[in-house]
Every structure is written in C-alpha cells, then in structure tokens.
Scaffold this motif. Sequence first.
Motif, short mmCIF file in Angstrom:
data_model
loop_
_atom_site.label_atom_id
_atom_site.label_comp_id
_atom_site.label_asym_id
_atom_site.label_seq_id
_atom_site.Cartn_x
_atom_site.Cartn_y
_atom_site.Cartn_z
N PHE A 96 0.57 -1.41 -0.28
CA PHE A 96 0.19 0.09 0.00
C PHE A 96 1.16 1.59 -0.18
O PHE A 96 1.36 1.48 1.26
CB PHE A 96 -1.16 -0.29 1.20
CG PHE A 96 -1.41 -1.64 1.35
CD1 PHE A 96 -3.16 -0.91 0.40
CD2 PHE A 96 -1.46 -2.60 1.98
CE1 PHE A 96 -3.74 -2.56 0.71
CE2 PHE A 96 -1.94 -3.35 2.22
CZ PHE A 96 -3.26 -3.46 1.51
N LEU A 97 0.94 2.08 -1.19
CA LEU A 97 1.44 2.96 -1.36
C LEU A 97 0.87 4.39 -1.48
O LEU A 97 0.24 4.54 -1.72
CB LEU A 97 2.63 2.87 -2.48
CG LEU A 97 3.07 1.31 -2.28
CD1 LEU A 97 4.25 1.50 -3.61
CD2 LEU A 97 4.40 1.16 -1.29
N ILE A 98 1.41 5.25 -0.37
CA ILE A 98 0.45 6.03 -0.65
C ILE A 98 1.16 7.77 -1.26
O ILE A 98 2.47 7.76 -0.64
CB ILE A 98 0.40 6.80 0.94
CG1 ILE A 98 -0.35 5.93 2.12
CG2 ILE A 98 -0.49 8.34 1.50
CD1 ILE A 98 -0.25 5.28 2.97
N SER A 134 -3.79 11.82 -3.49
CA SER A 134 -4.31 13.11 -3.52
C SER A 134 -4.74 14.24 -4.56
O SER A 134 -3.60 14.25 -4.72
CB SER A 134 -5.05 13.79 -1.34
OG SER A 134 -5.19 15.10 -2.29
N LYS A 135 -5.68 14.16 -4.91
CA LYS A 135 -5.75 15.78 -5.73
C LYS A 135 -5.16 16.73 -5.93
O LYS A 135 -4.05 17.51 -6.55
CB LYS A 135 -7.39 15.66 -6.96
CG LYS A 135 -7.22 15.19 -7.66
CD LYS A 135 -8.80 15.08 -8.34
CE LYS A 135 -9.46 13.50 -8.82
NZ LYS A 135 -10.67 13.47 -9.35
N VAL A 140 4.07 16.85 -3.55
CA VAL A 140 4.14 15.43 -4.45
C VAL A 140 2.73 15.17 -5.80
O VAL A 140 1.56 14.69 -5.49
CB VAL A 140 4.16 13.81 -5.02
CG1 VAL A 140 4.03 13.42 -5.25
CG2 VAL A 140 5.03 13.55 -3.41
N PRO A 141 2.88 16.18 -6.79
CA PRO A 141 1.91 16.30 -7.46
C PRO A 141 0.94 14.86 -8.28
O PRO A 141 1.52 13.86 -8.33
CB PRO A 141 2.47 17.17 -9.46
CG PRO A 141 3.17 17.81 -8.40
CD PRO A 141 4.69 16.63 -7.56
N ILE A 142 -0.35 14.92 -8.07
CA ILE A 142 -1.56 13.46 -8.79
C ILE A 142 -0.52 13.24 -10.41
O ILE A 142 -0.57 11.91 -10.82
CB ILE A 142 -2.55 13.95 -9.43
CG1 ILE A 142 -3.90 12.73 -9.66
CG2 ILE A 142 -2.49 15.23 -9.97
CD1 ILE A 142 -3.60 12.52 -8.32
N HIS A 165 -0.36 16.00 0.74
CA HIS A 165 0.23 15.53 0.91
C HIS A 165 0.52 14.36 2.28
O HIS A 165 0.19 13.10 2.16
CB HIS A 165 1.98 15.59 1.08
CG HIS A 165 2.86 15.01 1.03
ND1 HIS A 165 3.33 14.37 -0.52
CD2 HIS A 165 3.65 14.40 1.64
CE1 HIS A 165 4.18 13.21 -0.26
NE2 HIS A 165 4.33 13.78 1.04
N GLN A 166 -0.82 14.83 3.19
CA GLN A 166 -1.13 14.05 4.14
C GLN A 166 -2.20 13.41 4.74
O GLN A 166 -2.30 12.92 5.86
CB GLN A 166 -0.33 14.66 5.63
CG GLN A 166 0.55 15.09 5.63
CD GLN A 166 2.13 13.95 5.79
OE1 GLN A 166 2.73 13.67 5.44
NE2 GLN A 166 2.04 13.45 7.22
#
Length: 181
Positions: A96-98, A134-135, A140-142, A165-166
């Motif tokens: 699972f990568l966020i 997250s959009k 880290v842009p979408i 980001h969080q």
Amino acid sequence: MNKQVLFILGGGGKEDYAADAQLVASLQEALGEAYVVHYPFLPSEKTPDFGRKKQISKQISLIRGELILVGHSLGASMLLKYLSETRIRKKIAGIFLISTPFWSGEQDWKQGFILHKDFADKLPKKVPLFLYHSKDDKEVPIDHLEQYAKCLPMATLRTISKGGHQFNNDLSVVAKDIESL
C-alpha cells in the motif's frame, strides 16, 4: 495472532517522523486490535538511497509471519525500489503506497531513488498493490500517480479529491483496503 503491518515513513528527519506518526495512528485506529502497525524511525544515512534499502530489509527481517507493507512519500518509493531489486522470502499479503513520488531526471541526488525501467516486472508476483494519491497534493503532484498507472497496470489506484500530501491524517481508505485482503 495479530496481522503485521510495516509502515515506512516519508523523508528521514525527526519532523518527518512526527508528521507521519499521525498517519500511523490513524491507520492503527482504523484497523483496530487485529493489526499491529510497526513504525520504525529510519534516519537518513549518507548513501545515495539514504540507507533505506538496508533499513527496510532489517525491519522486514524483524517481523514474524505474513507482512503488509505500507509506505508514504519517499518511503513508498523506496519500498518499490527495495521490492523490485531484492528477493523477498517472506510472504507479503499486500503493498500500500501513499503519495508516491515517481523519481526521474539526471540530478545526482535523485539517482539512489530512481527505479529501473523494468521495475514492475521484478515486483513480487500475485501480491495486491494499491497506490493512493490526493489531487491536491502540493509536494508530489498527481501526475506522479499517472506515471505509475502506466507502469503498473495491475495496481489498484485510489485518487482522493482532498487531503493534501498527508491525507488530512486520515488513512481510513487504506485501512479498508488492508482489511479486504
């Protein structure tokens, strides 16, 4: 026996660790007592990959039984690097990568993070892979998620409309996917 989750932090300083501790608390709360979320502090070493591959290997070796891997930001990208470059003997239930950065470029400082072109072929087979972004992530842009979508057609992608980001320190969406394994 409790299910074991290893959470790899983004960044490497004490501030990053404290920030991601809120994500870990959210995940642990959402998962409940049936899971134990391990959250080791991984200091940045003076190596091209900040020592992450060696540190991740050590942390994996300390956990008994089947393992669920979760990473945030730099930690997520380093989990991908580790898993695509290292033979794992432990059974992994899911990855699972966020907010995962897709590293590219010629700058020297990035070279320890960049994945090999065939990284997707080297990942553990038949292991569910989830990516979340997250959009409105300003760090880290979408479009980084879009890059991973091209390389990892087998992955489940989850786009969150708001959370930055969080993820507003709320990993309930990740917990639901973990529980679905």
